[in-house]
Design a protein around this motif. Structure first.
Motif, PDB file in Angstrom:
ATOM      1  N   ASP A 516       0.860  -1.183   0.000  1.00 33.88           N
ATOM      2  CA  ASP A 516       0.000   0.000   0.000  1.00 33.88           C
ATOM      3  C   ASP A 516       0.897   1.233   0.000  1.00 33.88           C
ATOM      4  OD1 ASP A 516      -1.669   2.206   0.816  1.00 33.88           O
ATOM      5  OD2 ASP A 516      -3.119   0.774   1.598  1.00 33.88           O
ATOM      6  N   ILE A 517       0.897   1.981  -1.096  1.00 36.68           N
ATOM      7  CA  ILE A 517       1.858   3.079  -1.259  1.00 36.68           C
ATOM      8  C   ILE A 517       1.301   4.435  -0.828  1.00 36.68           C
ATOM      9  CG2 ILE A 517       3.048   1.883  -3.137  1.00 36.68           C
ATOM     10  CD1 ILE A 517       1.573   3.741  -5.098  1.00 36.68           C
ATOM     11  N   ARG A 518       0.131   4.470  -0.203  1.00 35.39           N
ATOM     12  CA  ARG A 518      -0.472   5.742   0.195  1.00 35.39           C
ATOM     13  C   ARG A 518       0.290   6.383   1.361  1.00 35.39           C
ATOM     14  NH1 ARG A 518      -6.366   4.264   1.769  1.00 35.39           N
ATOM     15  NH2 ARG A 518      -5.220   2.457   2.597  1.00 35.39           N
ATOM     16  N   SER A 519       0.207   7.711   1.420  1.00 34.98           N
ATOM     17  CA  SER A 519       0.799   8.470   2.515  1.00 34.98           C
ATOM     18  C   SER A 519      -0.191   8.568   3.668  1.00 34.98           C
ATOM     19  CB  SER A 519       1.177   9.869   2.043  1.00 34.98           C
ATOM     20  OG  SER A 519       0.000  10.606   1.722  1.00 34.98           O
ATOM     21  N   VAL A 520       0.269   9.112   4.794  1.00 35.41           N
ATOM     22  CA  VAL A 520      -0.616   9.351   5.936  1.00 35.41           C
ATOM     23  C   VAL A 520      -1.773  10.258   5.529  1.00 35.41           C
ATOM     24  CG1 VAL A 520      -0.777  10.465   8.199  1.00 35.41           C
ATOM     25  CG2 VAL A 520       1.182   8.989   7.687  1.00 35.41           C
ATOM     26  N   THR A 521      -1.477  11.314   4.783  1.00 39.99           N
ATOM     27  CA  THR A 521      -2.513  12.259   4.356  1.00 39.99           C
ATOM     28  C   THR A 521      -3.559  11.579   3.486  1.00 39.99           C
ATOM     29  OG1 THR A 521      -0.920  14.085   4.436  1.00 39.99           O
ATOM     30  CG2 THR A 521      -2.927  14.433   3.150  1.00 39.99           C
ATOM     31  N   GLU A 522      -3.113  10.739   2.563  1.00 37.79           N
ATOM     32  CA  GLU A 522      -4.054  10.050   1.670  1.00 37.79           C
ATOM     33  C   GLU A 522      -4.921   9.051   2.434  1.00 37.79           C
ATOM     34  OE1 GLU A 522      -1.648  10.025  -2.577  1.00 37.79           O
ATOM     35  OE2 GLU A 522      -1.005   8.655  -0.977  1.00 37.79           O
ATOM     36  N   ILE A 523      -4.363   8.387   3.419  1.00 36.86           N
ATOM     37  CA  ILE A 523      -5.146   7.430   4.204  1.00 36.86           C
ATOM     38  C   ILE A 523      -6.169   8.172   5.055  1.00 36.86           C
ATOM     39  CG2 ILE A 523      -5.019   5.721   6.059  1.00 36.86           C
ATOM     40  CD1 ILE A 523      -2.259   4.930   4.911  1.00 36.86           C
ATOM     41  N   LEU A 524      -5.794   9.292   5.631  1.00 38.36           N
ATOM     42  CA  LEU A 524      -6.730  10.077   6.434  1.00 38.36           C
ATOM     43  C   LEU A 524      -7.903  10.578   5.591  1.00 38.36           C
ATOM     44  CD1 LEU A 524      -4.242  12.145   8.627  1.00 38.36           C
ATOM     45  CD2 LEU A 524      -5.869  10.439   9.451  1.00 38.36           C
ATOM     46  N   ALA A 525      -7.652  10.823   4.315  1.00 40.43           N
ATOM     47  CA  ALA A 525      -8.709  11.317   3.422  1.00 40.43           C
ATOM     48  C   ALA A 525      -9.586  10.200   2.872  1.00 40.43           C
ATOM     49  CB  ALA A 525      -8.081  12.097   2.265  1.00 40.43           C
ATOM     50  N   SER A 526      -9.195   8.954   3.110  1.00 39.27           N
ATOM     51  CA  SER A 526      -9.927   7.815   2.549  1.00 39.27           C
ATOM     52  C   SER A 526     -11.304   7.670   3.195  1.00 39.27           C
ATOM     53  CB  SER A 526      -9.123   6.526   2.756  1.00 39.27           C
ATOM     54  OG  SER A 526      -9.895   5.389   2.419  1.00 39.27           O
ATOM     55  N   GLU A 527     -12.296   7.336   2.377  1.00 36.96           N
ATOM     56  CA  GLU A 527     -13.638   7.061   2.872  1.00 36.96           C
ATOM     57  C   GLU A 527     -14.001   5.591   2.691  1.00 36.96           C
ATOM     58  OE1 GLU A 527     -16.314   9.748   0.960  1.00 36.96           O
ATOM     59  OE2 GLU A 527     -15.434  11.543   1.883  1.00 36.96           O
ATOM     60  N   PRO A 532      -7.841  -1.179   5.051  1.00 33.28           N
ATOM     61  CA  PRO A 532      -6.984  -1.988   5.927  1.00 33.28           C
ATOM     62  C   PRO A 532      -6.065  -1.157   6.825  1.00 33.28           C
ATOM     63  CG  PRO A 532      -6.134  -2.011   3.688  1.00 33.28           C
ATOM     64  CD  PRO A 532      -7.456  -1.307   3.628  1.00 33.28           C
ATOM     65  N   ILE A 533      -6.007   0.158   6.590  1.00 31.32           N
ATOM     66  CA  ILE A 533      -5.180   1.025   7.430  1.00 31.32           C
ATOM     67  C   ILE A 533      -6.055   2.155   7.964  1.00 31.32           C
ATOM     68  CG2 ILE A 533      -3.122   2.467   7.569  1.00 31.32           C
ATOM     69  CD1 ILE A 533      -2.034   1.006   5.132  1.00 31.32           C
ATOM     70  N   ARG A 534      -6.057   2.311   9.271  1.00 32.92           N
ATOM     71  CA  ARG A 534      -6.780   3.415   9.894  1.00 32.92           C
ATOM     72  C   ARG A 534      -5.818   4.194  10.780  1.00 32.92           C
ATOM     73  NH1 ARG A 534     -12.134   3.565   9.132  1.00 32.92           N
ATOM     74  NH2 ARG A 534     -13.189   1.685   8.375  1.00 32.92           N
ATOM     75  N   ILE A 535      -5.968   5.501  10.774  1.00 35.41           N
ATOM     76  CA  ILE A 535      -5.037   6.366  11.502  1.00 35.41           C
ATOM     77  C   ILE A 535      -5.805   7.300  12.424  1.00 35.41           C
ATOM     78  CG2 ILE A 535      -3.302   8.189  11.281  1.00 35.41           C
ATOM     79  CD1 ILE A 535      -2.447   6.952   8.648  1.00 35.41           C
ATOM     80  N   PHE A 536      -5.375   7.338  13.680  1.00 33.09           N
ATOM     81  CA  PHE A 536      -5.873   8.320  14.633  1.00 33.09           C
ATOM     82  C   PHE A 536      -4.876   9.462  14.645  1.00 33.09           C
ATOM     83  CE2 PHE A 536      -5.934  10.302  18.804  1.00 33.09           C
ATOM     84  CZ  PHE A 536      -7.283  10.518  19.022  1.00 33.09           C
ATOM     85  N   LYS A 537      -5.282  10.608  14.110  1.00 33.02           N
ATOM     86  CA  LYS A 537      -4.396  11.770  14.028  1.00 33.02           C
ATOM     87  C   LYS A 537      -4.596  12.644  15.258  1.00 33.02           C
ATOM     88  CE  LYS A 537      -1.594  14.439  11.454  1.00 33.02           C
ATOM     89  NZ  LYS A 537      -1.447  15.633  12.297  1.00 33.02           N
ATOM     90  N   MET A 538      -3.488  12.948  15.950  1.00 28.82           N
ATOM     91  CA  MET A 538      -3.564  13.814  17.119  1.00 28.82           C
ATOM     92  C   MET A 538      -3.988  15.219  16.708  1.00 28.82           C
ATOM     93  SD  MET A 538      -2.804  11.923  19.720  1.00 28.82           S
ATOM     94  CE  MET A 538      -2.604  13.211  20.956  1.00 28.82           C
ATOM     95  N   PRO A 539      -4.673  15.955  17.597  1.00 29.72           N
ATOM     96  CA  PRO A 539      -4.989  17.354  17.301  1.00 29.72           C
ATOM     97  C   PRO A 539      -3.694  18.142  17.106  1.00 29.72           C
ATOM     98  CG  PRO A 539      -6.217  16.565  19.222  1.00 29.72           C
ATOM     99  CD  PRO A 539      -5.205  15.515  18.894  1.00 29.72           C
TER     100      PRO A 539
END
Length: 666
Positions: A516-527, A532-539
């Motif tokens: 999976d070649i996506r970045s953190v930003t791209e995964i956060l934008a995923s709907e 298979p990848i979920r990210i909890f982004k700190m405030p």
């Protein structure tokens, strides 16, 4: 991997010191919320918002980390892996008539190692006893400088055994790395010595654990523990900071890294009060410091892989060898022209190692290892494969940046196939054991997201666990740039079962490929609902630490539970990047299934510096700790030592000589 507390003693925060009319450069790992604290706190009630899950009631989360007791000279050699061990915990005490309510309580304590106690009682000593890892890893450290630092340590250790000392240094470990629970004991670990037993929930120091019993326990098993005979036998006490406990058999599996051949020894400690295992061993096997053949030289070996039936030793090109000085190299040295080697052997047969080679890399943490079988394409017979997930760094840049040291420029003769972009990703390795040639069948990254400090549901370890949790950084890598510290702003959940399945269906390029070649930003934008990848982004401005998973009772899936992590709001820093005196941390409880909801926030009475590894201890584990007859304690303050008027003439002469020696060595 961890050494002693930097180079000097203790202010609460890394206040910048003036030198020549200006503020000196402050080490990035000695400032802000990386700066050590000196106050310790017995269990104290905490306020909180939200709802604390009942599964946490009676349990305790504890995190370990280096916290230099001496921290006066902020421009000194220092490293993130340095520091005296300090434990910071939150206990979830049951309250109410039926114990249905929960009251969180914070506690933090230094681990009372020989080095810590000797430092606190050395009247004239103003700098730490052990050298910083930064000194050992710095390519600019001269042979004379390193030799003097080591010689100074040896003299101080010797001095601690002579009259006038209140604490002899028998073990050099600072116990500052991780924690593990085994057989009724909570153990703090660091690979420069044996584990140290800690009492829960107050975090009192019981004593060193030798594989059979701990100091402070009256009941003990007969016979010798870790260690060995001969002048170098003490090195066999040096136990990995990441031993593994089998969730089924309750065995403790560990290794011991030394400076002398065969370099690695291996131990299996069976449980003698097998309260929590699902399948107690009928004939427990005990191995104590058994040699593992085939390791090429002394290495900085921090972790290893353990499946239900196999063990994986990692002989990587990151050496930790005093003999490097004779080769005009730092004691800690990385060779990007060399090879990485993985030694796989059956759990109870360390003399039956099979070695696999691949490109150079650094691995400080493995996430999980497990066995599997598949049919041989020719014979049709079932063959065994050993699988491992590990956080793979393509260089040793983290080792240098964590010491605020510029990484050496790679030499021009690195083979093209060894050249890779600097990164740290979660990698999948598969070692097949039925072929004549030792080839790694699969080795590729599951995701392009930077990934370190892995954890999982402990009951699923050593099997094909579906989910792995870890830490990430959205604007850099774990090999941070010189002058910057790595700060965790994202917690990541990976469905490794799905990502491995995708990789097996459509294999990426070996070694350098990625599923999976996506970045953190791209995964956060995923709907995508089943991403298979979920990210909890700190405030913004908030940073986390290593998360630990706590399962929900009667949960419906492996990820049904919570993550706990210490967090810090950096709006509590002044313009110089230092913490305000009243700065405080929080412990967040995060829904581990949706990776979105913070179900509770616990306000702590003080800050918890960014540190290393933690563990969750259940109510049953805390209740079933072995009895301890005594605890280590802080000795008398320096000002209350014996008056000179009580000394004989000979003692007065010696104390004068000793004072001069300490002042020279300080």
């Amino acid at each position: 991997m961890e050494s002693s507390g930097g180079e000097s003693e203790g202010m609460d925060a890394g206040d910048g010191q003036e030198q020549g009319g200006g503020r000196i450069h402050v080490h990035p790992y000695l400032t802000g919320n990386f700066a050590p604290i000196q106050q310790v706190q017995s269990l104290i009630r905490c306020s909180y918002t939200g709802r604390i899950p009942h599964e946490l009631a009676g349990g305790q989360y504890v995190r370990n980390g280096g916290n230099p007791v001496t921290n006066e000279v902020l421009g000194r050699d220092a490293h993130w892996f340095d520091g005296d061990g300090m434990l910071s915990g939150v206990s979830f005490r049951k309250t109410g008539d039926k114990g249905s309510d929960v009251q969180p309580e914070f506690v933090n304590q230094y681990i009372l190692t020989d080095v810590y106690l000797s430092s606190k009682t050395s009247k004239y000593l103003t700098t730490p006893i052990l050298p910083s890892i930064a000194t050992l890893v710095n390519p600019l450290s001269s042979l004379a400088r390193i030799t003097l630092r080591i010689f100074r340590t040896l003299l101080l250790v010797l001095l601690s055994h002579l009259p006038g000392s209140q604490q002899a240094i028998k073990k050099i470990s600072v116990a500052n790395t991780a924690l593990v629970y085994h057989d009724g004991r909570a153990l703090a670990t660091c690979e420069s010595g044996p584990p140290m037993r800690i009492a829960l929930p107050g975090l009192e120091t019981v004593g060193w654990y030798n594989g059979k019993s701990a100091e402070g326990e009256s009941a003990s098993e007969a016979g010798a523990g870790f260690g060995g005979d001969g002048i170098l036998g003490f090195m066999k006490e040096w136990t990995t900071a990441h031993p593994r406990v089998d969730p089924v058999t309750s065995e403790l599996i560990s290794f011991h890294s030394t400076f002398a051949p065969p370099y690695i020894h291996y131990s299996i400690i069976p449980a003698t009060q097998n309260r929590f295992s699902k399948a107690a061993l009928l004939e427990p096997v005990r191995l104590l410091t058994a040699p593992v053949a085939g390791v090429s030289s002394a290495k900085m070996m921090h972790d290893f892989g353990v499946s239900r039936h196999h063990t994986i030793i990692m002989d990587l090109p990151l050496s930790l060898d005093p003999l490097n000085l004779a080769k005009n190299k730092p004691v800690v040295s990385y060779d990007p022209t060399s090879r990485s080697r993985f030694g796989v052997f059956p759990r109870y047969q360390p003399d039956n190692v099979r070695w696999f080679e691949t490109n150079p890399c650094c691995i400080f943490h493995t996430a999980n290892s497990w066995d599997s079988t598949e049919p041989n394409s020719k014979s049709g017979n079932q063959v065994t494969t050993v699988n491992m997930l590990a956080c793979r760094l393509t260089s040793a840049s983290l080792v240098f940046s964590a010491g605020d040291i510029a990484a050496p420029i790679p030499s021009a003769d690195i083979p093209i196939e060894n050249q890779e972009t600097d990164q740290c990703r979660l990698y999948y390795y598969q070692f097949r054991l039925d072929t004549d040639t030792a080839l790694i069948r699969h080795q590729w990254a599951l995701s392009a997201v930077p990934f370190e400090f892995p954890s999982l549901r402990e009951s699923e370890s050593m099997t094909a666990a579906k989910f792995i949790y870890g830490c990430s950084v959205s604007d850099s890598s774990f090999g941070a740039a010189l002058g910057r510290a790595v700060k965790i702003d994202s917690l990541v959940k990976m469905n490794v079962e799905e990502l491995i399945s995708r990789g097996l269906r459509n294999p990426p390029v070996q070694i350098k490929g990625c599923v999976d070649i996506r970045s953190v930003t791209e995964i956060l934008a995923s709907e995508e609902k089943d991403d298979p990848i979920r990210i909890f982004k700190m405030p913004p401005g908030w940073y986390a630490q290593e998360p630990r998973f706590i399962p929900r009772d009667l949960g419906t899936s492996q990820d049904d539970g919570w993550l706990v992590s210490y967090v810090f709001d950096e709006s509590q820093l002044d313009l110089n990047g230092e913490c305000f005196p009243g700065a405080k941390s929080e412990l967040w409880i995060i829904d581990a299934k949706n990776m979105t909801d913070v179900v509770a926030k616990i306000q702590l009475p003080q800050r918890v510096p960014y540190g290393l590894h933690g563990s969750w201890f259940s109510e049953d584990e805390i209740k079933n700790q072995r009895p301890a007859d005594s605890f280590r304690s802080l000795p008398l303050a320096k000002s209350t030592t014996t008056s000179p008027s009580n000394f004989s003439y000979g003692e007065m002469i010696w104390m004068g000589i000793r004072k001069s020696i300490e002042q020279v060595l300080s």
